[in-house]
Enzyme design. Structure first.
Site, PDB file in Angstrom:
ATOM      1  N   ASP A 248       0.875  -1.164   0.000  1.00 24.69           N
ATOM      2  CA  ASP A 248       0.000   0.000   0.000  1.00 24.69           C
ATOM      3  C   ASP A 248       0.918   1.221   0.000  1.00 24.69           C
ATOM      4  OD1 ASP A 248      -2.120   1.733   0.013  1.00 24.69           O
ATOM      5  OD2 ASP A 248      -3.237   0.658   1.556  1.00 24.69           O
TER       6      ASP A 248
HETATM    7  C1  BGC Z   1      -5.001   3.216  -0.148  1.00 25.18           C
HETATM    8  C2  BGC Z   1      -5.076   2.257  -1.329  1.00 25.18           C
HETATM    9  C3  BGC Z   1      -4.897   3.026  -2.615  1.00 25.18           C
HETATM   10  C4  BGC Z   1      -3.565   3.746  -2.571  1.00 25.18           C
HETATM   11  C5  BGC Z   1      -3.257   4.546  -3.807  1.00 25.18           C
HETATM   12  C6  BGC Z   1      -3.754   4.076  -0.206  1.00 25.18           C
HETATM   13  O1  BGC Z   1      -3.834   5.090   0.738  1.00 25.18           O
HETATM   14  O2  BGC Z   1      -5.045   2.495   1.053  1.00 25.18           O
HETATM   15  O3  BGC Z   1      -6.314   1.585  -1.311  1.00 25.18           O
HETATM   16  O4  BGC Z   1      -4.996   2.171  -3.711  1.00 25.18           O
HETATM   17  O5  BGC Z   1      -3.584   4.635  -1.468  1.00 25.18           O
HETATM   18  O6  BGC Z   1      -4.093   5.642  -3.915  1.00 25.18           O
END
Ligand code: BGC
Length: 733
Positions: free
Chosen positions: A261
């Site tokens: 993530d």
């Molecule tokens: C989120 C993800 C997301 C990523 C990119 C993170 O903060 O938890 O679900 O895909 O950001 O935006």
């Protein structure tokens, strides 16, 4: 449920290799070619693949003409294009996408077919934008109703979540893109998500929290997984070998890639544990990894394996040349139609004492009250949203369907919650806005019927923080009581992605529907249901408890958690003059174990406001002729379903099983199968639901593996978990 004590000989445990008869991943076609490509790669080139190149891409092998991997934020629409190294918009005029209903709305359809279509729609739009991998579906189990991302996730039930996640996966991957299942694993809260350490029993992890990931890998051949921010049993998910290698790869046979993530990587160990790509930067899997390799701290073999996995995905997904991406507008009519279909099948009729469908002969002056009637929901709060090409609001939908047949007037009713105080962690409950309330009450008093559009918005339900309450925000309870005092004909439409405390609404509104964050076509779908063009057929994918405190994690006092910092943290903070969140020690104790959602309420006999699986229609369905046939493959459930009403309607037939003679502690009953069926007025259809034997598996701590308990099982077939129409006995062989 009180567990019945049965002599141990009443049932037999049979160990099973559950789910292993799955065909080999389509990713395995390229091994020889990959060996050849890798034979020409330097260590530097390999490491360059293992971290973000831009915010949403990672490097290919430029020297050999192998393209970068382009990621598209999902899960409910392709996110707008951003500048390469920031979250700032790239200001394109072709990247407006279809806003698909969010996860809980899709889940409320209980439709495998619609989940497949949804995945297809997402993939088509991702490809128009030149993207290879969609960061979705988001499939964590909704453990607490306040969870900030409840609206993105599917259900409190592992089977419903698994079926939808698998179909979404198939829909995406059949249409040229790859999925990235997120957030693996046990990311069930947003507060403290960056460091909370989940303490969960093996059984609860296997039976409740992992199945959506497992099924999407085993049955959907998912090619991507995103490691969650949190820790599980002491290790960050991005470097959790048990999750990333032992379970995901060795047990489930995953052949694809795991990406972190955003900002969720914490050390070079991640590469050995099973992480392929650090996103979006290169703090660990860049120069630090190269140095570690050269120093012999990380093995080259591990890095080779990670590169191999990346190349598999890269070769399986056809790259789109930059000049062919973003040429056409992202949102197109076929995808908008999918968004409509999902929305139209997701609206849940919670209660109906006669006001729906609207009787325009009787109710000629209609007041639409509530800011959510005009609020768009594609964007808001923190995290991914959709720059929607268009979004039909509830008021626009209502005007389009009945604006020429009735006198429709709008009043705002309550102030819009803007999220300004979110970080002060207060509840957006607030006092009602007196002026707006007076104006709305005056309009209600002069109208024949009120459509009160209540609920949350995307600033209340958001990534990064949990709600502190499930009460309706902005003084909506006060408002609806005041409206009811002057006009008893109230239809309440609850716009929400998560459970809400609807005790007041239920008391004063003869009819109540939930219409979710329902996407581009949400207002049209809602209006079609209100006026009776179609019958409502959504079913709740999670329980609406009476009150938040009834939720198991609250009842057991294990949520929300209190942050305590060790002395070492205080030292670090003083030295660094900043809060080093990564050092905060905080455990989430999953003390309710397997008793999540309805499993808890039924087990403890706790009354709920609206049960799991609940949803009414404009017709009645008659259930009859249940027959159960047991074979070594599973159980075949057959029944007749008759539509006794006057219009065509869908019903979601739900099958729950209980094991009265079980030697284990088990829920009262568990969902084991379901089917959405369309039935014409007066028609009877035979509904057959095949329940695979693996569905009856449980995690056996003694052998540390899956097992199936053979013996008697009771089957409860009905219209919701609390509306069982037919019951029968069968054997699990
Ligand atoms: C989120 C993800 C997301 C990523 C990119 C993170 O903060 O938890 O679900 O895909 O950001 O935006």
């Amino acid at each position: 449920m009180k567990k019945k004590l049965i002599p141990a000989f009443a049932s037999v445990l049979l160990l099973c290799a559950c789910g292993t008869e799955v065909k080999e991943s389509a990713l395995m076609k390229y091994e020889d070619r990959i060996t050849e490509i890798m034979s020409k790669m330097t260590l530097e080139e390999k490491v360059a693949m293992l971290h973000g190149k831009h915010m949403f891409s990672s490097e290919g092998v430029p020297a050999q003409g192998i393209a970068d991997i382009e990621y598209a934020d999902g899960p409910f629409g392709i996110r707008e294009e951003m500048e390469p190294h920031s979250w700032n918009s790239a200001h394109l005029d072709t990247d407006s996408a279809t806003f698909f209903p969010t996860g809980s709305a899709l889940a409320a359809t209980w439709s495998a077919d619609l989940a497949r279509e949804y995945g297809k729609g997402m993939a088509i739009e991702a490809r128009l934008r030149g993207k290879d991998m969609i960061l979705g579906p988001a499939i964590n189990i909704q453990r607490v109703p306040v969870g900030g991302r409840t609206y993105e996730y599917f259900s409190e039930d592992p089977l419903l979540s698994s079926v939808l996640a698998t179909e979404y996966t198939l829909g995406v991957q059949e249409n040229g893109a790859a999925v990235c299942l997120k957030h693996y694993a046990l990311n069930n809260q947003e507060d403290h998500r960056g460091y909370v350490d989940v303490q969960v029993s093996e059984r609860a992890m296997r039976e409740i929290y992992l199945p959506p990931f497992e099924m999407s890998v085993r049955k959907g051949d998912a090619w991507g997984v995103m490691a969650a921010y949190n820790k599980v049993r002491g290790y960050w998910c991005s470097e959790n070998k048990e999750l990333l290698t032992d379970i995901l790869r060795d047990e489930w046979g995953f052949k694809g890639i795991v990406i972190s993530d955003w900002g969720g990587t914490h050390s070079v160990r991640a590469a050995e544990a099973g992480l392929n790509v650090e996103m979006p930067g290169s703090s660990f899997l860049g120069q630090a990894l190269l140095d570690s390799l050269k120093a012999g701290v990380v093995s080259e073999e591990a890095v080779d394996q990670r590169v191999r996995e990346l190349l598999r995905v890269r070769l399986a997904v056809e790259p789109i040349p930059a000049e062919k991406a973003n040429v056409q507008m992202t949102s197109q009519p076929p995808q908008q139609k999918i968004a409509y279909d999902v929305a139209a099948h997701s609206v849940v009729l919670l209660k109906n004492e006669g006001l729906l469908p609207l009787d325009l002969g009787k109710h000629r002056k209609i007041a639409v009250i509530g800011h959510n009637a005009v609020q768009t929901q594609g964007l808001g709060g923190v995290g991914a949203g959709v720059k929607a090409l268009y979004e039909v609001t509830p008021l626009e939908g209502i005007m389009a369907k009945i604006g020429d047949k009735a006198e429709v007037k709008y009043a705002q009713g309550y102030a819009r919650y803007t999220g300004m105080d979110r970080h002060r962690r207060v509840n957006p409950i607030c006092e009602p806005d007196k002026e707006l309330m007076e104006e709305a009450v005056a309009l209600a008093a002069e109208s024949d019927l009120v459509i009160f559009v209540a609920g949350n918005n995307r600033d209340i339900e958001t990534e990064g923080s949990d709600r502190k309450s499930i009460m309706l925000p902005m003084g909506q309870d006060e408002l609806v009581k005041a409206l009811a005092a002057v006009n008893p004909n109230i239809v309440t439409v609850v716009v929400t992605g998560a459970p809400a405390d609807l005790r007041v609404v239920k008391e004063v509104s003869p009819s109540v529907v939930v219409s979710w964050f329902n996407g581009t076509e949400g207002g049209n779908a809602l209006a079609d249901i209100l006026v009776g063009n179609i019958a409502p057929s959504g079913k709740l994918p999670f329980t609406f408890p009476m009150q938040l405190e009834d939720n198991p994690a609250y009842a057991l006092g294990v949520f929300p958690q209190v942050v305590e910092r060790s002395n070492e943290d205080v030292f670090v903070n003083l030295v660094n003059r900043r809060r080093d969140r990564r050092r905060i020690k905080l455990e989430a104790d999953y003390a309710e174990d397997i008793f999540v959602g309805y499993r808890w309420y039924e087990h403890k006999d706790v009354p709920v406001l609206y049960p799991f699986g609940h949803g009414l229609s404009y017709v009645d369905f008659d259930y009859s002729s249940l027959s159960l046939k047991s074979t070594s493959k599973g159980v075949k459930v057959s029944l007749d379903l008759t539509n006794t009403g006057k219009m065509e309607a869908d019903e979601v037939v739900q099958v729950y099983a209980s094991r009265p003679e079980s030697a284990l502690t088990r829920p009262e009953k568990e969902l084991v199968g379901f089917k959405r069926v369309s039935v014409k007025p007066g028609e009877s259809v035979n509904v057959v639901i095949d329940i695979d034997r693996d569905t009856f598996r449980h995690w056996d701590d003694a052998t540390d593996g899956w097992a199936v308990e053979t013996g008697a099982a009771e089957f409860h077939v009905g219209s919701s978990s609390d509306d069982i129409r037919l019951t029968g006995q069968s054997q699990i062989k």
